[in-house]
Design a protein around this motif. Structure first.
Motif, short mmCIF file in Angstrom:
data_model
loop_
_atom_site.label_atom_id
_atom_site.label_comp_id
_atom_site.label_asym_id
_atom_site.label_seq_id
_atom_site.Cartn_x
_atom_site.Cartn_y
_atom_site.Cartn_z
N SER A 12 31.28 44.60 38.48
CA SER A 12 30.58 44.56 39.76
C SER A 12 29.81 45.84 40.00
N GLY A 13 28.79 45.77 40.85
CA GLY A 13 28.11 46.95 41.35
C GLY A 13 27.53 47.84 40.27
N ILE A 14 27.80 49.15 40.40
CA ILE A 14 27.24 50.14 39.49
C ILE A 14 27.69 49.90 38.06
N GLY A 15 28.96 49.55 37.86
CA GLY A 15 29.45 49.31 36.51
C GLY A 15 28.75 48.16 35.83
N ARG A 16 28.51 47.09 36.57
CA ARG A 16 27.83 45.92 36.01
C ARG A 16 26.38 46.25 35.68
N ALA A 17 25.71 46.98 36.56
CA ALA A 17 24.34 47.40 36.30
C ALA A 17 24.28 48.34 35.10
N THR A 36 38.98 38.42 34.24
CA THR A 36 38.56 37.89 32.94
C THR A 36 37.31 37.04 33.04
N THR A 37 37.25 36.16 34.03
CA THR A 37 36.10 35.27 34.17
C THR A 37 34.83 36.06 34.44
N THR A 38 34.93 37.08 35.28
CA THR A 38 33.75 37.89 35.58
C THR A 38 33.28 38.67 34.37
N LEU A 39 34.21 39.18 33.58
CA LEU A 39 33.84 39.89 32.36
C LEU A 39 33.04 38.98 31.42
N HIS A 274 43.07 42.98 56.38
CA HIS A 274 43.30 42.41 55.05
C HIS A 274 43.22 43.50 54.00
N ASP A 275 43.72 43.19 52.80
CA ASP A 275 43.78 44.16 51.70
C ASP A 275 42.54 44.13 50.81
N GLY A 276 41.61 43.21 51.04
CA GLY A 276 40.42 43.13 50.21
C GLY A 276 40.78 42.99 48.74
N SER A 277 40.04 43.69 47.90
CA SER A 277 40.29 43.64 46.45
C SER A 277 41.07 44.84 45.96
N VAL A 278 41.73 45.55 46.88
CA VAL A 278 42.44 46.77 46.49
C VAL A 278 43.53 46.47 45.46
N PHE A 279 44.28 45.39 45.66
CA PHE A 279 45.38 45.07 44.75
C PHE A 279 45.04 43.94 43.77
N THR A 280 44.17 43.03 44.19
CA THR A 280 43.87 41.85 43.39
C THR A 280 42.36 41.64 43.35
N ASN A 282 38.68 39.91 43.31
CA ASN A 282 38.08 38.74 43.96
C ASN A 282 36.81 38.39 43.20
N PRO A 283 36.91 37.62 42.13
CA PRO A 283 35.73 37.33 41.31
C PRO A 283 34.58 36.72 42.10
N ALA A 284 34.87 35.96 43.14
CA ALA A 284 33.81 35.33 43.93
C ALA A 284 32.93 36.37 44.63
N GLY A 285 33.47 37.56 44.87
CA GLY A 285 32.71 38.59 45.56
C GLY A 285 32.08 39.61 44.65
N GLU A 286 32.19 39.42 43.34
CA GLU A 286 31.69 40.42 42.39
C GLU A 286 30.26 40.10 41.96
N ALA A 287 29.39 41.09 42.03
CA ALA A 287 27.99 40.94 41.67
C ALA A 287 27.41 42.33 41.46
N VAL A 288 26.16 42.40 41.04
CA VAL A 288 25.51 43.69 40.90
C VAL A 288 25.18 44.26 42.28
#
Length: 316
Positions: A12-17, A36-39, A274-280, A282-288
């Motif tokens: 996601s984000g900077i890493g994906r770009a 795994t799916t996002t990778l 909520h805890d957001g993606s801190v512990f788990t 969220n592939p649905a929210g991952e993007a550049v």
């Protein structure tokens, strides 16, 4: 000759770009993230930008950087596949919003574990290989918040200040190994999904305050560090001004930063705790991108009145 590049936090984000940017140069990639799916999606994107190549060599390694031994296993996987590592990029980060005393301790600790301790782990693992090889480049992503502070982001700010100190110390220790380089890229506000993905115990969804840079701009700075290594790079038009105000006029800075954060760094959209993606993940929210750049006009609507009100209270 293509390089072997490890990108930690590639989903996601900077890493994906950054993964895409290295793929465009024809480098061989080892991509690490929790989902795994996002990778798999990122690997396909890298293959697409290198479509003219008959064989795009990209290894994906599902990795939770907070798990003991995970980074060592990542390095072993890279060496098993390619026989060497030339560049190690660490962009993995999570965020949490909330007043320090209202943010759950477990959330604070996990942000620090992810943003600071895992970055230290990446440096430790990479240097072990680069010192043995006699050369290599480690690139970490810090933040302008490693030089200044902002309310409601205590865990993230503490992590980035710690990262700044760690990098400076290790750079001093590397003076006897001139071919082993450690670079720190410090962005300001960037249009990534990390704000929506953040844990939130403040009641309002966060957003990057303007001016906002695209993640591709930060990725270009990271790639450029490989060819022209520098100790620290700042990406953001206001970074120098913010640092100067924080250092030279601390009283004024502290008066203004709260109102500006509420006006520009937080949206008007409410949210439950909520805890957001801190512990788990969220592939649905991952993007550049995070979709913040189109909203700049709305973001700029309130700052002037917020600053004026703060000054009136200060002078009244």
């Amino acid at each position: 000759m293509s390089r072997v590049v490890v990108v930690v936090g590639a989903s996601s984000g900077i890493g994906r770009a950054t993964a895409r940017a290295f793929a465009e140069r024809g480098d061989r990639l080892v991509l690490a993230a929790r989902a795994t799916t996002t990778l798999a999606e990122v690997r396909a994107e890298c293959a697409e930008v290198r479509a003219e190549c008959a064989d795009v060599d990209v290894l994906t390694v599902p990795t939770d950087v907070t798990v003991p031994g995970a980074l060592e296993a990542l390095a072993d996987a890279a060496l098993d596949r390619f026989g060497r590592i030339d560049v190690w990029v660490h962009t993995a980060a999570v965020m949490a919003y909330g007043r320090f005393d209202e943010l759950p301790e477990r959330v604070f600790d996990q942000v620090v574990r992810t943003d600071l301790l895992s970055a230290a782990g990446s440096v430790r693992v990479a240097l072990r290989h680069f010192r043995a090889a006699g050369a290599g480049t480690v690139i970490l992503t810090g933040s302008v918040l490693g030089h200044i502070t902002a309310p409601y982001m205590s865990a993230y700010v503490a992590s980035k200040w710690g990262l700044q100190g760690l990098v400076r110390t290790v750079q001093q220790e590397l003076r006897d190994s001139p071919q082993v380089r450690l670079c720190l890229v410090n962005p300001g506000s960037v249009d990534t999904p990390v704000y929506q993905q953040a844990a939130n115990y403040l009641g309002r969804i966060g957003r990057p305050p303007p001016p906002v840079a695209g993640p591709q701009r930060v990725a270009r700075a990271i790639v450029d560090c490989v060819d022209r290594p520098r100790r620290e790079i700042s990406v953001g038009r206001l970074n120098v001004l913010l640092r100067a105000g924080f250092t030279v006029l601390p009283g004024v800075y502290d008066v203004l930063v709260g109102p500006l954060m509420r006006a520009m760094g937080l949206s008007g959209r409410p949210t439950v705790a909520h805890d957001g993606s801190v512990f788990t993940p969220n592939p649905a929210g991952e993007a550049v991108r995070g979709g913040h750049l189109p909203d700049l006009r709305q973001l700029l609507a309130g700052p002037a009145s917020a600053v004026g009100a703060a000054l009136r209270r200060r002078l009244g």
